[in-house]
Design a protein around this motif. Structure first.
Motif, PDB file in Angstrom:
ATOM      1  N   ALA A  62       0.833  -1.200   0.000  1.00 16.82           N
ATOM      2  CA  ALA A  62       0.000   0.000   0.000  1.00 16.82           C
ATOM      3  C   ALA A  62       0.870   1.253   0.000  1.00 16.82           C
ATOM      4  CB  ALA A  62      -0.924  -0.010   1.210  1.00 16.82           C
ATOM      5  N   CYS A  63       1.929   1.207   0.752  1.00 14.84           N
ATOM      6  CA  CYS A  63       2.801   2.384   0.791  1.00 14.84           C
ATOM      7  C   CYS A  63       3.481   2.597  -0.538  1.00 14.84           C
ATOM      8  CB  CYS A  63       3.839   2.211   1.908  1.00 14.84           C
ATOM      9  SG  CYS A  63       3.127   2.367   3.535  1.00 14.84           S
ATOM     10  N   GLU A  64       3.799   1.510  -1.183  1.00 19.03           N
ATOM     11  CA  GLU A  64       4.435   1.669  -2.492  1.00 19.03           C
ATOM     12  C   GLU A  64       3.503   2.338  -3.465  1.00 19.03           C
ATOM     13  OE1 GLU A  64       5.809  -2.028  -3.902  1.00 19.03           O
ATOM     14  OE2 GLU A  64       7.531  -2.095  -2.530  1.00 19.03           O
ATOM     15  N   ASN A  65       2.243   2.009  -3.358  1.00 19.99           N
ATOM     16  CA  ASN A  65       1.268   2.643  -4.240  1.00 19.99           C
ATOM     17  C   ASN A  65       0.817   3.992  -3.726  1.00 19.99           C
ATOM     18  OD1 ASN A  65       1.493   0.313  -5.602  1.00 19.99           O
ATOM     19  ND2 ASN A  65      -0.649  -0.307  -5.420  1.00 19.99           N
ATOM     20  N   LYS A  66       1.430   4.428  -2.679  1.00 20.53           N
ATOM     21  CA  LYS A  66       1.134   5.721  -2.097  1.00 20.53           C
ATOM     22  C   LYS A  66      -0.326   5.819  -1.700  1.00 20.53           C
ATOM     23  CE  LYS A  66       4.946   8.282  -3.445  1.00 20.53           C
ATOM     24  NZ  LYS A  66       6.008   7.382  -3.479  1.00 20.53           N
ATOM     25  N   CYS A  67      -0.807   4.734  -1.169  1.00 23.80           N
ATOM     26  CA  CYS A  67      -2.193   4.713  -0.712  1.00 23.80           C
ATOM     27  C   CYS A  67      -2.216   4.814   0.794  1.00 23.80           C
ATOM     28  CB  CYS A  67      -2.852   3.391  -1.129  1.00 23.80           C
ATOM     29  SG  CYS A  67      -3.959   3.571  -2.502  1.00 23.80           S
ATOM     30  N   GLY A  68      -3.162   5.557   1.284  1.00 25.70           N
ATOM     31  CA  GLY A  68      -3.306   5.622   2.737  1.00 25.70           C
ATOM     32  C   GLY A  68      -4.178   4.510   3.279  1.00 25.70           C
ATOM     33  N   VAL A  69      -4.741   3.775   2.394  1.00 25.86           N
ATOM     34  CA  VAL A  69      -5.662   2.718   2.822  1.00 25.86           C
ATOM     35  C   VAL A  69      -5.221   1.418   2.167  1.00 25.86           C
ATOM     36  CG1 VAL A  69      -8.055   1.970   2.870  1.00 25.86           C
ATOM     37  CG2 VAL A  69      -7.528   4.403   2.931  1.00 25.86           C
ATOM     38  N   ILE A  70      -5.328   0.382   2.928  1.00 28.27           N
ATOM     39  CA  ILE A  70      -4.965  -0.920   2.374  1.00 28.27           C
ATOM     40  C   ILE A  70      -6.144  -1.434   1.567  1.00 28.27           C
ATOM     41  CG2 ILE A  70      -4.460  -3.289   2.960  1.00 28.27           C
ATOM     42  CD1 ILE A  70      -2.842  -2.342   5.264  1.00 28.27           C
ATOM     43  N   LYS A  71      -5.840  -1.764   0.366  1.00 25.49           N
ATOM     44  CA  LYS A  71      -6.916  -2.185  -0.522  1.00 25.49           C
ATOM     45  C   LYS A  71      -6.806  -3.678  -0.801  1.00 25.49           C
ATOM     46  CE  LYS A  71      -7.980   2.107  -2.733  1.00 25.49           C
ATOM     47  NZ  LYS A  71      -7.367   2.968  -3.741  1.00 25.49           N
ATOM     48  N   LYS A  72      -7.825  -4.116  -1.469  1.00 23.49           N
ATOM     49  CA  LYS A  72      -7.918  -5.552  -1.720  1.00 23.49           C
ATOM     50  C   LYS A  72      -6.729  -6.046  -2.539  1.00 23.49           C
ATOM     51  CE  LYS A  72     -11.275  -8.806  -3.461  1.00 23.49           C
ATOM     52  NZ  LYS A  72     -12.502  -8.961  -4.229  1.00 23.49           N
ATOM     53  N   GLU A  73      -6.340  -5.225  -3.486  1.00 27.46           N
ATOM     54  CA  GLU A  73      -5.267  -5.688  -4.377  1.00 27.46           C
ATOM     55  C   GLU A  73      -3.961  -5.840  -3.611  1.00 27.46           C
ATOM     56  OE1 GLU A  73      -8.207  -3.298  -5.460  1.00 27.46           O
ATOM     57  OE2 GLU A  73      -6.342  -2.159  -5.374  1.00 27.46           O
ATOM     58  N   HIS A  74      -3.731  -4.902  -2.700  1.00 31.54           N
ATOM     59  CA  HIS A  74      -2.509  -4.998  -1.917  1.00 31.54           C
ATOM     60  C   HIS A  74      -2.492  -6.297  -1.136  1.00 31.54           C
ATOM     61  CE1 HIS A  74      -3.147  -0.398  -1.801  1.00 31.54           C
ATOM     62  NE2 HIS A  74      -2.584  -0.760  -2.933  1.00 31.54           N
ATOM     63  N   VAL A  75      -3.614  -6.560  -0.531  1.00 32.21           N
ATOM     64  CA  VAL A  75      -3.689  -7.777   0.283  1.00 32.21           C
ATOM     65  C   VAL A  75      -3.502  -9.010  -0.578  1.00 32.21           C
ATOM     66  CG1 VAL A  75      -5.225  -9.148   1.713  1.00 32.21           C
ATOM     67  CG2 VAL A  75      -5.161  -6.687   2.009  1.00 32.21           C
ATOM     68  N   LEU A  76      -4.105  -8.961  -1.752  1.00 30.49           N
ATOM     69  CA  LEU A  76      -4.015 -10.134  -2.624  1.00 30.49           C
ATOM     70  C   LEU A  76      -2.571 -10.391  -3.028  1.00 30.49           C
ATOM     71  CD1 LEU A  76      -5.930 -12.145  -3.868  1.00 30.49           C
ATOM     72  CD2 LEU A  76      -6.121 -10.683  -5.870  1.00 30.49           C
ATOM     73  N   ALA A  77      -1.918  -9.354  -3.428  1.00 31.54           N
ATOM     74  CA  ALA A  77      -0.522  -9.522  -3.840  1.00 31.54           C
ATOM     75  C   ALA A  77       0.328 -10.002  -2.670  1.00 31.54           C
ATOM     76  CB  ALA A  77       0.017  -8.185  -4.377  1.00 31.54           C
ATOM     77  N   ALA A  78       0.087  -9.405  -1.516  1.00 29.17           N
ATOM     78  CA  ALA A  78       0.850  -9.827  -0.336  1.00 29.17           C
ATOM     79  C   ALA A  78       0.596 -11.292  -0.031  1.00 29.17           C
ATOM     80  CB  ALA A  78       0.450  -8.962   0.865  1.00 29.17           C
ATOM     81  N   ALA A  79      -0.652 -11.687  -0.135  1.00 27.43           N
ATOM     82  CA  ALA A  79      -0.982 -13.077   0.179  1.00 27.43           C
ATOM     83  C   ALA A  79      -0.275 -14.031  -0.763  1.00 27.43           C
ATOM     84  CB  ALA A  79      -2.493 -13.265   0.109  1.00 27.43           C
ATOM     85  N   LYS A  80      -0.220 -13.642  -2.009  1.00 27.02           N
ATOM     86  CA  LYS A  80       0.445 -14.528  -2.967  1.00 27.02           C
ATOM     87  C   LYS A  80       1.884 -14.766  -2.554  1.00 27.02           C
ATOM     88  CE  LYS A  80      -1.939 -13.909  -7.328  1.00 27.02           C
ATOM     89  NZ  LYS A  80      -1.922 -13.146  -8.580  1.00 27.02           N
ATOM     90  N   VAL A  81       2.526 -13.687  -2.246  1.00 22.33           N
ATOM     91  CA  VAL A  81       3.946 -13.819  -1.893  1.00 22.33           C
ATOM     92  C   VAL A  81       4.121 -14.647  -0.627  1.00 22.33           C
ATOM     93  CG1 VAL A  81       5.963 -12.508  -1.190  1.00 22.33           C
ATOM     94  CG2 VAL A  81       4.518 -11.648  -3.028  1.00 22.33           C
ATOM     95  N   ILE A  82       3.360 -14.288   0.370  1.00 17.13           N
ATOM     96  CA  ILE A  82       3.585 -14.930   1.678  1.00 17.13           C
ATOM     97  C   ILE A  82       3.201 -16.405   1.632  1.00 17.13           C
ATOM     98  CG2 ILE A  82       2.875 -14.919   4.086  1.00 17.13           C
ATOM     99  CD1 ILE A  82       4.593 -12.605   3.527  1.00 17.13           C
ATOM    100  N   LEU A  83       2.096 -16.682   0.996  1.00 21.45           N
ATOM    101  CA  LEU A  83       1.673 -18.083   0.988  1.00 21.45           C
ATOM    102  C   LEU A  83       2.650 -18.937   0.202  1.00 21.45           C
ATOM    103  CD1 LEU A  83      -2.214 -17.964   0.693  1.00 21.45           C
ATOM    104  CD2 LEU A  83      -0.822 -18.698   2.597  1.00 21.45           C
ATOM    105  N   LYS A  84       3.214 -18.324  -0.806  1.00 20.32           N
ATOM    106  CA  LYS A  84       4.191 -19.081  -1.566  1.00 20.32           C
ATOM    107  C   LYS A  84       5.435 -19.333  -0.715  1.00 20.32           C
ATOM    108  CE  LYS A  84       5.203 -19.579  -6.238  1.00 20.32           C
ATOM    109  NZ  LYS A  84       4.805 -19.414  -7.502  1.00 20.32           N
ATOM    110  N   LYS A  85       5.785 -18.330   0.036  1.00 18.98           N
ATOM    111  CA  LYS A  85       6.990 -18.476   0.844  1.00 18.98           C
ATOM    112  C   LYS A  85       6.776 -19.476   1.975  1.00 18.98           C
ATOM    113  CE  LYS A  85       8.685 -14.849   2.955  1.00 18.98           C
ATOM    114  NZ  LYS A  85       9.478 -13.665   3.351  1.00 18.98           N
ATOM    115  N   SER A  86       5.613 -19.480   2.515  1.00 13.80           N
ATOM    116  CA  SER A  86       5.394 -20.322   3.687  1.00 13.80           C
ATOM    117  C   SER A  86       4.825 -21.677   3.327  1.00 13.80           C
ATOM    118  CB  SER A  86       4.444 -19.624   4.659  1.00 13.80           C
ATOM    119  OG  SER A  86       3.158 -19.520   4.071  1.00 13.80           O
TER     120      SER A  86
END
Lengths: 88, 565
Positions: A62-86
């Protein structure tokens, strides 16, 4: 037992582990297995750490996109990365 | 000079300066055993002159033959006592020495050991401390007597020494009354006692937590009523009754609708009866409640009902005793589908009208009563109040319904719940102090067994919601609702993976139970636990204290480790 602790964010965070919920979920998915008492807490710890990592990653996105609010897309992308890692 | 042979320690010199005639005797000994010197010297540093003397003497004695040691000990004690409180410790010691059995070779050691050990406090207090310890012994449990033994005896079998020491202590009890008054001694003993009381505390604390329900509500009439129940019950299968009473809301009995109708009025009025009885403090009514095997449930139930049913308590004395099986059955056959009020009325009427008491009726009623009370509690405490003049519906019901009662009470409860769920749930639930109604109302939503989603979603969603809230907390930024839902989906997927992995790990270890080792392996594979970061570190960081204590073994007093491994 600390059911909830007041945080500076004015939010009441429950520090109690939903042990019944975890046990029930495990039982529903794997009825032939049993979950021991203390491993219940470790599962909760695992979830906490996962949520922690997810939140960090989502915040970064979210910060990279300069958003003050966490949006669905941010969460989705984060989930992809983390779930893959874990995956382990 | 023999003094010169001793080390050049200043303490020794001081000792020599203060030496009496007896010292010379002991001075020679250190020459024989040079090793004995440094220890007494070290100890002397810590203690008063009398204690030093005592220590040095006792140390020396310890090194030598037992018989010699014994004599030396006696002398040491005498010397030590001379410097202590006037007469009391002396008499105490003298008594001990005089009356102590000579058989124990360990005696000198036990005497020697406790002396140097408590010397840390003060020499003057040792004897009094011991004396007061002795006083404390009868009060406290044996563990306390272990204190001096544990303190003093490091070498050999503690039990043996303790027994020996205890003998001496017990013998020394009578004369030890005086040092009891010594403040220091008491403080010493209190401190000592405290240390040994702590291991007892957690055990004692555990007990109150286990005793949830006060068993005092049990009435005396249970036995008689049970007998009546057994005698009169025809088709009443004890397992059924047990099943009903303990689990009135058990699901397997739901299916019998016709019997439910029959049982409806009966339990309703019987329940009213129970309530009234409770109001009237009838022992047998409480016994009725107890008969239902609901144990704690009916009793609190009845107690809770007292308020509501107070009005009904009027004519109950007659009714309660007079309720017959027929009467009970009558309401059963009455209009089943009616509202609870009507039923309550009927039941109340039945209760009132039941002039001829009968054991069989009673036997059946108790079961119904409890169910009814439960039903009442959950749906219509108010309803119960109104119907005072129950109609004579009782007559219609027949005996046949009674056997149905027992088996159908849970069903009845079911049916009642389903029917009355919309009507009057809140007030009744609020009134009920007992447990069954509350879980009943709580379970009501998932109760209607809609196959699939409903029971699965609610608790599952709330659990995931818990973690979603944690997510939003950790993120420290405002989040959209959709993002929260996204998080829940991720958690769902994660749980699947988690369960699969744990299954694989457990199977790999040849187990069917998932244990903490599997979890640790999982976290290691995830990269959370490394050689630098161990599992315990993570536990300490993220979990609250109560969980930490359960997960990480820690040593406690009394040489115990919790959790045990």
């Amino acid at each position: 037992m600390a059911l909830s602790t007041t945080v500076s964010q004015r939010k009441l965070i429950k520090r109690k582990a939903p042990r019944g919920f975890l046990k029930r979920v495990f039982k529903q998915r794997k009825p032939h297995l049993r979950l021991e008492t203390n491993s219940d807490l470790l599962v909760h710890l695992n979830c906490l750490l996962l949520v922690h990592r997810l939140a960090e990653e989502a915040r970064t996105n979210a910060c990279e996109n300069k958003c003050g609010v966490i949006k669905k897309e941010h969460v989705l992308a984060a989930a992809k990365v983390i779930l893959k890692k874990s995956r382990g | 000079m023999p003094c010169a042979k001793l080390g050049g320690c200043g303490l020794e010199r001081r000792l020599r300066e203060r030496s009496g005639c007896k010292r010379t005797r002991f001075r020679t000994r250190p020459c024989c055993s040079p090793e004995a010197i440094p220890q007494p010297v070290q100890r002397a540093l810590l203690q008063t002159p009398s204690s030093r003397r005592l220590r040095s003497q006792t140390k020396m004695t310890a090194r030598h033959c037992s018989h010699r040691a014994r004599s030396i000990d006696r002398l040491a004690h005498v010397q030590a006592s001379g410097h202590l409180e006037e007469q009391t410790p002396r008499t105490l010691l003298k008594n001990i020495l005089l009356t102590a059995p000579e058989s124990s070779i360990l005696m000198p050691e036990s005497v020697v050991k406790p002396v140097p050990a408590p010397q840390v406090v003060q020499a003057s207090r040792q004897e009094s401390g011991r004396g007061s310890l002795e006083l404390q012994l009868p009060e406290l449990e044996p563990p306390t007597t272990l204190a001096p033994g544990l303190l003093a005896l490091g070498r050999r079998k503690q039990r043996l020494r303790l027994s020996v020491f205890q003998q001496g202590v017990d013998l020394g009890l009578p004369p030890s009354q005086e040092p009891h008054g010594n403040a220091d001694a008491s403080s010493l003993t209190s401190s000592l006692n405290l240390t040994f009381a702590t291991p007892l505390q957690p055990q004692s604390v555990k007990r109150p937590g286990l005793a949830r329900r006060p068993p005092t509500r049990r009435a005396v009439d249970v036995g008689t009523f049970l007998q009546d129940l057994r005698d009169t019950s025809l088709a009443l299968a004890p397992p059924d009754t047990v099943l009903e009473d303990t689990q009135p809301f058990s699901q397997p009995l739901v299916g019998r609708s016709p019997s439910v109708h029959h049982s409806l009025p009966c339990p309703s009025h019987s329940g009213a009866k129970d309530v009234e009885r409770a109001a009237s403090r009838r022992t047998w009514s409480s016994g009725l409640g107890l008969q239902n095997n609901g144990a704690g449930k009916p009793a609190p139930f009845l107690a809770g009902k007292v308020e509501e049913v107070g009005a009904l308590a009027m004519g109950f004395p007659n009714i309660s005793s007079n309720i017959s099986g027929e009467d009970v059955i009558e309401p059963l056959q009455n209009g089943v589908g009616e509202e609870a009020e009507e039923r309550m009325e009927e039941s109340l009427r039945e209760v009132e009208k039941a002039a001829e008491a009968q054991g069989s009726a009673r036997a059946e009623e108790p079961e119904g009563h409890i169910e009814v009370t439960e039903a009442e509690g959950s749906w219509g405490a108010v309803e119960a109040k109104e119907p005072e003049g129950s109609s004579g519906d009782e007559d219609t019901s027949g005996r046949t319904a009674s056997p149905e009662l027992a088996s159908s009470t849970p069903e009845f409860l079911r049916a009642r719940r389903l029917q009355f769920l919309e009507t009057a749930p809140p007030p009744s639930t609020a009134v009920l102090p007992s447990e069954p109604p509350e879980p009943l109302s709580a379970r009501l939503p998932p109760k209607p067994r809609i196959p699939g989603s409903r029971p699965r979603q609610d608790p599952y969603k709330t659990g995931l919601n818990h973690y979603a809230k944690l997510f939003s907390f950790y993120a420290k930024m405002p989040m959209e609702k959709k993002a929260v839902e996204m998080v829940e989906k991720c958690l769902d997927k994660y749980f699947q993976h988690l369960c699969d992995d744990l299954e694989v790990f457990a199977a790999h270890a040849g187990r069917k139970t998932v244990r903490p080792e599997d979890l640790e392996l999982l976290m290691r594979r995830q990269g959370l636990v490394t050689d630098q970061v161990s599992l315990h570190v993570l536990v300490e960081r993220h979990l609250p204290l109560e969980y930490r204590q359960q997960l990480i073994p820690c040593a406690f007093s009394g040489n115990t480790v919790f959790p045990a491994q």
